[in-house]
Design a protein around this motif. Structure first.
Motif, PDB file in Angstrom:
ATOM      1  N   ALA A 229       0.836  -1.204   0.000  1.00  0.00           N
ATOM      2  CA  ALA A 229       0.000   0.000   0.000  1.00  0.00           C
ATOM      3  C   ALA A 229       0.869   1.252   0.000  1.00  0.00           C
ATOM      4  CB  ALA A 229      -0.928  -0.004   1.214  1.00  0.00           C
ATOM      5  N   SER A 230       1.949   1.218   0.767  1.00  0.00           N
ATOM      6  CA  SER A 230       2.868   2.356   0.802  1.00  0.00           C
ATOM      7  C   SER A 230       3.575   2.522  -0.538  1.00  0.00           C
ATOM      8  CB  SER A 230       3.893   2.159   1.922  1.00  0.00           C
ATOM      9  OG  SER A 230       4.747   3.278   2.015  1.00  0.00           O
ATOM     10  N   PHE A 231       4.011   1.401  -1.125  1.00  0.00           N
ATOM     11  CA  PHE A 231       4.653   1.439  -2.444  1.00  0.00           C
ATOM     12  C   PHE A 231       3.699   2.019  -3.478  1.00  0.00           C
ATOM     13  CE2 PHE A 231       4.887  -0.784  -6.546  1.00  0.00           C
ATOM     14  CZ  PHE A 231       6.127  -0.359  -6.989  1.00  0.00           C
ATOM     15  N   GLU A 232       2.444   1.595  -3.415  1.00  0.00           N
ATOM     16  CA  GLU A 232       1.459   2.081  -4.380  1.00  0.00           C
ATOM     17  C   GLU A 232       1.260   3.594  -4.239  1.00  0.00           C
ATOM     18  OE1 GLU A 232      -2.413  -0.040  -6.337  1.00  0.00           O
ATOM     19  OE2 GLU A 232      -2.028  -0.326  -4.199  1.00  0.00           O
ATOM     20  N   ARG A 233       1.263   4.062  -3.014  1.00  0.00           N
ATOM     21  CA  ARG A 233       1.050   5.485  -2.742  1.00  0.00           C
ATOM     22  C   ARG A 233       2.226   6.338  -3.219  1.00  0.00           C
ATOM     23  NH1 ARG A 233       0.863   5.093   2.397  1.00  0.00           N
ATOM     24  NH2 ARG A 233      -1.326   4.517   2.399  1.00  0.00           N
ATOM     25  N   HIS A 234       3.439   5.912  -2.889  1.00  0.00           N
ATOM     26  CA  HIS A 234       4.607   6.763  -3.120  1.00  0.00           C
ATOM     27  C   HIS A 234       5.362   6.468  -4.421  1.00  0.00           C
ATOM     28  CE1 HIS A 234       4.203   8.529   0.831  1.00  0.00           C
ATOM     29  NE2 HIS A 234       4.151   7.327   1.371  1.00  0.00           N
ATOM     30  N   GLU A 235       5.303   5.215  -4.891  1.00  0.00           N
ATOM     31  CA  GLU A 235       6.092   4.835  -6.064  1.00  0.00           C
ATOM     32  C   GLU A 235       5.220   4.580  -7.288  1.00  0.00           C
ATOM     33  OE1 GLU A 235       9.337   4.803  -6.226  1.00  0.00           O
ATOM     34  OE2 GLU A 235       9.816   5.136  -4.118  1.00  0.00           O
ATOM     35  N   LYS A 236       4.319   3.606  -7.189  1.00  0.00           N
ATOM     36  CA  LYS A 236       3.511   3.229  -8.352  1.00  0.00           C
ATOM     37  C   LYS A 236       2.639   4.387  -8.823  1.00  0.00           C
ATOM     38  CE  LYS A 236       0.289  -0.329 -10.004  1.00  0.00           C
ATOM     39  NZ  LYS A 236      -0.844   0.519 -10.420  1.00  0.00           N
ATOM     40  N   ASN A 237       1.968   5.055  -7.894  1.00  0.00           N
ATOM     41  CA  ASN A 237       1.062   6.144  -8.263  1.00  0.00           C
ATOM     42  C   ASN A 237       1.624   7.527  -7.926  1.00  0.00           C
ATOM     43  OD1 ASN A 237      -0.766   4.242  -9.145  1.00  0.00           O
ATOM     44  ND2 ASN A 237      -1.874   4.171  -7.200  1.00  0.00           N
ATOM     45  N   GLY A 238       2.878   7.555  -7.509  1.00  0.00           N
ATOM     46  CA  GLY A 238       3.519   8.825  -7.195  1.00  0.00           C
ATOM     47  C   GLY A 238       4.371   9.323  -8.355  1.00  0.00           C
ATOM     48  N   VAL A 239       4.796  10.561  -8.259  1.00  0.00           N
ATOM     49  CA  VAL A 239       5.614  11.183  -9.304  1.00  0.00           C
ATOM     50  C   VAL A 239       6.760  11.938  -8.655  1.00  0.00           C
ATOM     51  CG1 VAL A 239       5.656  12.850 -11.198  1.00  0.00           C
ATOM     52  CG2 VAL A 239       3.623  11.450 -10.843  1.00  0.00           C
ATOM     53  N   ASN A 240       7.961  11.823  -9.201  1.00  0.00           N
ATOM     54  CA  ASN A 240       9.110  12.593  -8.732  1.00  0.00           C
ATOM     55  C   ASN A 240       9.336  13.789  -9.654  1.00  0.00           C
ATOM     56  OD1 ASN A 240       9.782  10.853  -6.573  1.00  0.00           O
ATOM     57  ND2 ASN A 240      10.771   9.443  -8.006  1.00  0.00           N
ATOM     58  N   PHE A 241       9.583  14.940  -9.063  1.00  0.00           N
ATOM     59  CA  PHE A 241       9.823  16.146  -9.846  1.00  0.00           C
ATOM     60  C   PHE A 241      11.276  16.588  -9.723  1.00  0.00           C
ATOM     61  CE2 PHE A 241       5.231  16.516  -8.902  1.00  0.00           C
ATOM     62  CZ  PHE A 241       4.752  16.666 -10.196  1.00  0.00           C
ATOM     63  N   SER A 242      11.817  17.070 -10.826  1.00  0.00           N
ATOM     64  CA  SER A 242      13.168  17.628 -10.814  1.00  0.00           C
ATOM     65  C   SER A 242      13.138  19.012 -10.173  1.00  0.00           C
ATOM     66  CB  SER A 242      13.701  17.738 -12.242  1.00  0.00           C
ATOM     67  OG  SER A 242      12.963  18.721 -12.962  1.00  0.00           O
ATOM     68  N   ALA A 243      14.323  19.582  -9.937  1.00  0.00           N
ATOM     69  CA  ALA A 243      14.394  20.919  -9.347  1.00  0.00           C
ATOM     70  C   ALA A 243      13.703  21.943 -10.252  1.00  0.00           C
ATOM     71  CB  ALA A 243      15.852  21.308  -9.120  1.00  0.00           C
ATOM     72  N   GLU A 244      13.895  21.807 -11.563  1.00  0.00           N
ATOM     73  CA  GLU A 244      13.277  22.737 -12.505  1.00  0.00           C
ATOM     74  C   GLU A 244      11.749  22.589 -12.499  1.00  0.00           C
ATOM     75  OE1 GLU A 244      17.442  22.063 -13.494  1.00  0.00           O
ATOM     76  OE2 GLU A 244      15.749  20.684 -13.215  1.00  0.00           O
ATOM     77  N   GLU A 245      11.289  21.334 -12.373  1.00  0.00           N
ATOM     78  CA  GLU A 245       9.853  21.102 -12.355  1.00  0.00           C
ATOM     79  C   GLU A 245       9.212  21.627 -11.067  1.00  0.00           C
ATOM     80  OE1 GLU A 245       9.832  17.084 -15.170  1.00  0.00           O
ATOM     81  OE2 GLU A 245      10.075  16.925 -12.990  1.00  0.00           O
ATOM     82  N   LEU A 246       9.936  21.512  -9.951  1.00  0.00           N
ATOM     83  CA  LEU A 246       9.425  22.081  -8.701  1.00  0.00           C
ATOM     84  C   LEU A 246       9.310  23.601  -8.799  1.00  0.00           C
ATOM     85  CD1 LEU A 246      11.275  20.000  -5.963  1.00  0.00           C
ATOM     86  CD2 LEU A 246       8.820  20.018  -6.446  1.00  0.00           C
ATOM     87  N   GLU A 247      10.291  24.198  -9.446  1.00  0.00           N
ATOM     88  CA  GLU A 247      10.226  25.649  -9.649  1.00  0.00           C
ATOM     89  C   GLU A 247       9.032  25.999 -10.529  1.00  0.00           C
ATOM     90  OE1 GLU A 247      12.981  29.367 -11.331  1.00  0.00           O
ATOM     91  OE2 GLU A 247      13.806  27.339 -11.197  1.00  0.00           O
ATOM     92  N   ALA A 248       8.766  25.165 -11.536  1.00  0.00           N
ATOM     93  CA  ALA A 248       7.620  25.391 -12.417  1.00  0.00           C
ATOM     94  C   ALA A 248       6.311  25.312 -11.637  1.00  0.00           C
ATOM     95  CB  ALA A 248       7.622  24.366 -13.555  1.00  0.00           C
ATOM     96  N   ILE A 249       6.226  24.372 -10.688  1.00  0.00           N
ATOM     97  CA  ILE A 249       5.030  24.241  -9.856  1.00  0.00           C
ATOM     98  C   ILE A 249       4.824  25.498  -9.011  1.00  0.00           C
ATOM     99  CG2 ILE A 249       4.024  22.991  -7.899  1.00  0.00           C
ATOM    100  CD1 ILE A 249       5.292  20.443  -9.060  1.00  0.00           C
ATOM    101  N   HIS A 250       5.917  26.005  -8.427  1.00  0.00           N
ATOM    102  CA  HIS A 250       5.827  27.247  -7.640  1.00  0.00           C
ATOM    103  C   HIS A 250       5.358  28.400  -8.523  1.00  0.00           C
ATOM    104  CE1 HIS A 250       7.372  25.515  -4.026  1.00  0.00           C
ATOM    105  NE2 HIS A 250       8.555  25.234  -4.533  1.00  0.00           N
ATOM    106  N   ASN A 251       5.860  28.441  -9.753  1.00  0.00           N
ATOM    107  CA  ASN A 251       5.443  29.495 -10.689  1.00  0.00           C
ATOM    108  C   ASN A 251       3.954  29.409 -10.997  1.00  0.00           C
ATOM    109  OD1 ASN A 251       8.020  30.563 -10.874  1.00  0.00           O
ATOM    110  ND2 ASN A 251       8.551  29.394 -12.714  1.00  0.00           N
TER     111      ASN A 251
END
Length: 278
Positions: A229-251
């Motif tokens: 269940a934890s794997f499904e939450r954080h890995e299978k259905n989760g997404v990792n963002f790069s530093a540039e993508e995190l900045e894009a989210i803030h924008n």
């Protein structure tokens, strides 16, 4: 805690779960459960468990923060029947132990993978290693299936004729196609199994190996449901963002343009889209 038992896993031991047209996955054995992960993390000598809620929170914390060694305490042994071309993708995961049937010792069966018509499609125009999502016409589906079956029958007939002449099995087998089914025993710990599943359940993985990964994940849930269940939450259905993508989210939150362009923007939008679909 000398030995962990998962009642749901005990019910399916040695049961064949069908995959593709002639393949299967069988859980042969397992060692450890969620309780073993918790016990290893707490380094205790008793059961190591408190309440299910507290155990789930600890497991979630471990996985979320990449504390991987407790997950290595849980081990699975699978018996898998799969086409050789899937096996050659699978074998790239070098963190498992396996033993495969040998064509030098055994006469291989006339068992070949033939895709379902709906899975036959054209080469993708923007992905060199993938296919398009739309199936080809019914007529072309039938033509492809007929062609594959005919080629498989011809090659296997040649294989049998060489065996009839007492040609060594290690030579007679060499022209058999990648669609030939093979079998192996595959043993892996939960940490490395999660890595395998994260890659092979991804939408970009080939459909055939994805089918195996999805079935394997369902089997895994019977042994370690909290970890899954934890794997499904954080890995299978989760997404990792790069530093540039995190900045894009803030924008975007600030009401600005993302600041990304081209392929970077395309990948970013794809991640956001996959997140909404979960």
């Amino acid at each position: 805690m000398a030995h962990c038992i998962a009642p749901e896993a005990e019910k399916i031991l040695d049961k064949e779960f069908k995959v593709l047209d002639k393949g299967f996955i069988r859980l042969v054995d397992y060692m450890g459960t969620d309780a073993r992960i918790v016990q290893a993390a707490r380094v205790s000598y008793g059961e190591g468990t408190k309440t299910v809620r507290e155990d789930a929170a600890l497991i979630d914390y471990l996985l979320r923060n990449k504390h991987t060694s407790p997950f290595e305490q849980v081990v699975f042994t699978f018996h898998i029947k799969l086409p050789i071309f899937v096996a050659r993708q699978w074998i790239r995961h070098r963190t498992a132990r396996l033993n495969e049937i040998s064509g030098r010792y055994s006469i291989l069966k006339a068992e070949f993978y033939v895709p379902d018509g709906k899975d036959i499609s054209l080469q993708s125009s923007d992905n060199k290693q993938g296919r398009m999502s739309e199936a080809v016409s019914q007529d072309l589906q039938n033509e492809v299936i007929s062609s594959l079956q005919k080629q498989q029958e011809e090659v296997y007939d040649g294989y049998c004729k060489l065996l009839d002449k007492n040609i060594a099995r290690e030579l007679a087998r060499i022209n058999l196609p990648l669609s030939t089914y093979t079998e192996w025993y595959w043993q892996i710990d939960l940490h490395n199994l999660f890595h395998f599943l994260r890659l092979r359940m991804d939408a970009h993985a080939q459909k055939e190996i994805r089918d195996y990964a999805e079935v394997m994940f369902e089997i895994c849930k019977t042994v370690a449901p909290l970890a899954c269940a934890s794997f499904e939450r954080h890995e299978k259905n989760g997404v990792n963002f790069s530093a540039e993508e995190l900045e894009a989210i803030h924008n975007l939150i600030a009401g600005k343009e993302s600041g990304l362009k081209g392929k970077e923007l395309e990948r970013f939008n794809e991640k956001l889209k996959s997140g909404r679909q979960v």
